[in-house]
Design an enzyme around this catalytic site. Structure first.
Site: not given
Lengths: 619, 619
Positions: B31, B34, B120, B180, B256, B361, B410, B418
């Site tokens: 890349h 980039s 990413l 960019n 790219h 999380e 759990h 639940d």
């Protein structure tokens, strides 16, 4: 709403509170306090805003109501009682009981529930898919209402959702955030700082409306304005009090997820005016039918390939999905890699049914779920490995029992130079474990085409894993590839050993069989393109015919993948099994695909060696 | 920086561009475009701001530099050449080659890389953990710099990260976003609308600084201000041009992830001034040692339980982790459920090492990763099922080969009312498949305590699954539970069948064995508390002793779980195996734990029935 309606909504809110308390106290568990905070919001919505024909939940023009805070199920079910689709006995006596459809968190077992919620931060993303379909596909004036918790705004997925809601100008979506200030174990991050919530909402392109969530007139006004928005999604930020209506525990920490003890419940119910039998008649939906009529019989001219051509299965998927665009119910969602997955071939022929969600895989899957809720056949596509980013969304889609299609390219060490961060090596294990999933891995373009077409008509969470590299076409265009089937590429009654692969490793198995033939070992080769469900009969026959000697080669970590699928299928079969399992055991690096297949010990040479060892063992 | 330094930085930027082009063109992939957009940003950082002793990367006071946009590895590796830790030959001739440590995306195989990136939206969240440790644990003045892409701001995880960065007042963190404007297949969502980026950043509590990312003086000023921030994290929003420095493709879509063709590369290199040999000497870190010195030998008084007591393994975990707080290197991170997982027992004794990340999380796991990068022993805890939300983060932690401990309570239908949204039923399959993972599932409190203690000293991605319900303590405090071991709870040389469970199903297996004894069937019972690695020898012996008749009962979906682990372990063992596999085959609902275990067919009765059938088959 006029004064009479507001007054009725006030009484209804009391009933919703009473019923939320009653059913959870009777069950001995549940989240009454999180229901009480939102009761006024939902009472006003029901009386004055929601357009829904409760007897005909499948009606295309109905509004949608999604409880992103699924734990407020006592409130939702109390609403169902108020509109007359759940009776008092069911509500009070079956909530959270075994066999009841009124589960701890809502699921689409109930016809008025679109998606299962309870994993926070998913209802809003799903709703974005619903509203997107409403605006761009159905072109119907229904509105999508979502009740959200304040705690769940800490989930990044909520911001992926608001970002896409504004990007797609979903004025037909209103998120109502019940800002009751208290999470499970204490105050939320932003507590009642509604201005900070508003700044975030505004920055993400939506229209915040701050209200007192217990002021019915204010709620009415906010919802009225929300419904008339054209292009800007609304986020109603409602300042509420947890346990509102039960003064002894209002705004008290320590009452999350707890049923009121019977005596406290009795006091509260009495103070709220006791049990009541109010019935709400909601406005019906505006008339209208979806702009798109499904046509599963539309003529689809699938691409064809001839044996010997070199084609990447991702390219074959792209050609197939473009052909399937002839069916107007098919929709494709891309995670900004459509030029790699080849999903963008669909965009070239049906741009109006191709949605770009950029690098946001949770929203990618959620959009597919929402679009599927509206009856469309949704394909979501990204690199195979990035479905791991949305694993909880895929899991919840399994609980929703919604039909979605996931297509992941660039799986395994076969991708080469980009290295392990881009290699799906746990996708088969994780996606096999999802309830109602189907896992497919074609070895060639002909198979990829047929499976792509089959996916459109297959229920469940259907996953297709495609290759980056181009490999020889193995099958002619006349071959069929039923889901649950396999292809036996080489076989004689005297085979010594069976080689099993899927995707790229099928080609390695074929090369290994040729090598083995040169040294007098006759190897059967099975292309296990359908990993779940899997062709147990063919595997049993192979065990019988080749003395149980199996070599499985897979471009995946050793745990839970194709080898495990084979072993699971044979676990209680009365056949001998002696499996040599070739999988990616060490952490891969960069390199050429051939180097990496070799380094992982899953190339033809290793398969042939393993087969020879198995055969030698038993000689 | 003075004019001379700025001038040097300008030359350095040209070298970084030239080297980025050279190595990727030589590799034929990567890349470069980039990398080119961010070369000026990184040149200024290196020359004037980063405080790092390249010969001593483990130095506690070193700054951290994390490339969240891992695909810009040509730029990172060119920086490594400029500081003298990678030579020209390695950079140009080994990048992306098999066997090279200069992989397509950076991994900690390189001593100057903290975490693997390339998925990413993870580098910034990880960096929040690093900066958090720096501020609250180490109390060292190092700064954490993160180079981010603009495309990755579409990931919700980036906003979870900025939210927590501001919540924890991480003035020691600076995210530099390389805006960019172009993603993989076209313009990004916000393109160059830096004001909208700034509004989002500001709303999430961080300080945006908008600059021209090719104006070296502006970069210098922004980074200077960023470093001096006390309590507010800085986000530098740098307007840049993709492929900057190669005019023929600057700001052009379609480039790219593509190496420049050799001729174009040659032209570009010549225009940039040709190859050069600049060497940068970065400032060293400020002197200092972490405020916390690890003490793995600290006396830890673990809680003890006696057989017969009823204790939930989550409660035992809580008591154990509180005892482990005596070791100052242990840190606990909670996803706003510490009162359910019992992690908050740790907070009661060591609040300064307990971090609340609320319902986020992904950031929960990323914080653990970042804290572990700083050398601490990090435990992250939430409901078992919600680690699925962070699965990609767990996967990448496996590639980072960082040591983290995940504790999920759990799990399974055992949670009861639940309903399925809260039930981990695919955790064992998915987490077994993570590279370098260890999967533990104690059946009683004594085992849970010992395993919790062992986790602190175990490398890898170590996962502990605890029960919601309280079950009988099976073992005395003197028992040891080595990782990779198992416990045989009943055995005679004449056993007819082996019953295998983990967690709650061990208790069902014991009850089944008692029932079977009543009908003259002698059943061995194995508590498979260590699911990965697993005690293969004991399983082989059981197969030999009981004619291969095994019953596995697990509170998990059938695919990839304990049954598969057992089958995988025995696949190439020369023993008979006939496995009856009891697992959760249908979608569960609400109900009592007993009702749900029964409905799933994994309770004592079903185990006994399966055993009888197996024994009968072979009679």
């Amino acid at each position: 709403m006029d004064d009479e309606q507001l007054s009725f909504a006030r009484e209804l809110a009391a009933q919703l509170r009473v019923d939320s308390i009653r059913c959870s106290t009777q069950a001995g568990s549940g989240h009454p306090t999180s229901s009480l905070s939102a009761a006024d919001l939902m009472a006003v919505l029901l009386v004055g805003h929601l357009r829904y024909d409760w007897e005909r939940p499948a009606l295309a023009a109905n509004d949608h109501l999604i409880f992103s805070k699924g734990h407020a199920s006592p409130l939702l079910y109390s609403m169902f009682r108020a509109v007359g689709v759940v009776d008092e006995d069911e509500l009070i006596n079956t909530y959270r009981q075994f066999g009841s459809r009124l589960q701890g968190h809502p699921t689409p077992v109930l016809p008025w529930v679109d998606v299962a919620t309870g994993s926070l931060g998913q209802g809003l993303p799903d709703a974005v898919g619903v509203a997107l379909a409403g605006k761009y596909l159905d072109r119907l004036p229904f509105h999508t209402w979502i009740l959200c918790g304040d705690s769940e705004t800490a989930e990044g997925s909520m911001w992926e959702a608001l970002d896409k809601a504004s990007y797609y100008k979903l004025g037909n979506l209103t998120a109502i955030i019940d800002v009751n200030r208290l999470g499970q174990r204490g105050p939320t991050e932003l507590e009642w700082d509604l201005e900070r919530y508003a700044a975030r909402v505004r920055a993400f392109g939506c229209a915040p409306v701050i209200i007192d969530g217990h002021d019915l007139a204010a709620i009415d006004q906010a919802l009225t304005e929300a419904r008339t928005s054209q292009d800007v999604p609304t986020v109603v930020l409602a300042r509420t009090i947890k346990a509102k209506g039960v003064p002894e525990i209002e705004d008290e920490n320590g009452w999350h997820g707890k049923a009121l003890p019977p005596e406290m419940a009795e006091r509260a119910i009495a103070a709220l005016g006791g049990r009541s039998e109010l019935h709400v008649t909601t406005a019906g939906p505006e008339a209208g039918e979806p702009a798109i009529a499904a046509n599963p019989e539309a003529q689809v001219l699938l691409p064809t390939y001839e044996p010997g051509q070199k084609v990447a299965t991702r390219a074959a998927f792209g050609a197939a999905i473009a052909a399937l665009a002839a069916r107007p119910e098919i929709v494709v969602i891309d995670g900004e890699v459509g030029n790699s997955t080849h999903a963008e071939e669909f965009e070239k022929v049906a741009p109006e049914r191709y949605f770009e969600v950029f690098i946001a895989e949770q929203q990618l899957v959620a959009t597919a779920v929402g679009v599927a809720v509206r009856g469309y056949v949704a394909f979501a596509s990204t690199f195979a490995v990035f479905f791991s980013r949305a694993f909880d969304f895929v899991r919840m889609a399994g609980i929703s029992q919604v039909d979605i299609r996931l297509v992941g390219s660039h799986a395994g060490v076969e991708i080469g130079q980009d290295g392990p961060s881009q290699m799906a090596l746990e996708d088969i294990a994780s996606l096999r474990a999802v309830h109602g999933s189907i896992v497919l891995c074609p070895a060639d373009a002909s198979c990829a085409v047929k499976l792509t077409a089959a996916m459109a008509d297959t229920a469940g969470i259907v996953y297709l894993r495609t290759t980056r590299g181009a490999y020889s076409v193995l099958y002619g265009p006349e071959e069929d590839f039923p889901i649950g089937g396999s292809k036996t590429l080489r076989a004689t009654p005297e085979d010594d050993v069976t080689l099993i692969g899927a995707g790229v490793t099928v080609h390695e198995c074929i090369a290994a069989a040729e090598e083995l033939a040169g040294v007098g070992v006759s190897a059967r080769v099975i292309d296990l393109y359908s990993i779940k469900p899997l062709d147990r009969d063919t595997l049993i026959r192979a065990c019988r015919d080749t003395g149980g000697r199996l070599v499985v080669a897979e471009d995946h970590y050793p745990e839970g993948g194709i080898g495990s699928a084979v072993l699971e299928a044979l676990a209680d079969a009365d056949v001998p099994v002696r499996l040599a399992h070739l999988a990616v055991k060490d952490l891969p690096t960069s390199g050429t695909p051939a180097e990496l297949l070799n380094a992982a010990g899953i190339s033809a040479r290793h398969i042939a060696d393993a087969a020879r060892r198995l055969v030698g063992d038993h000689d």
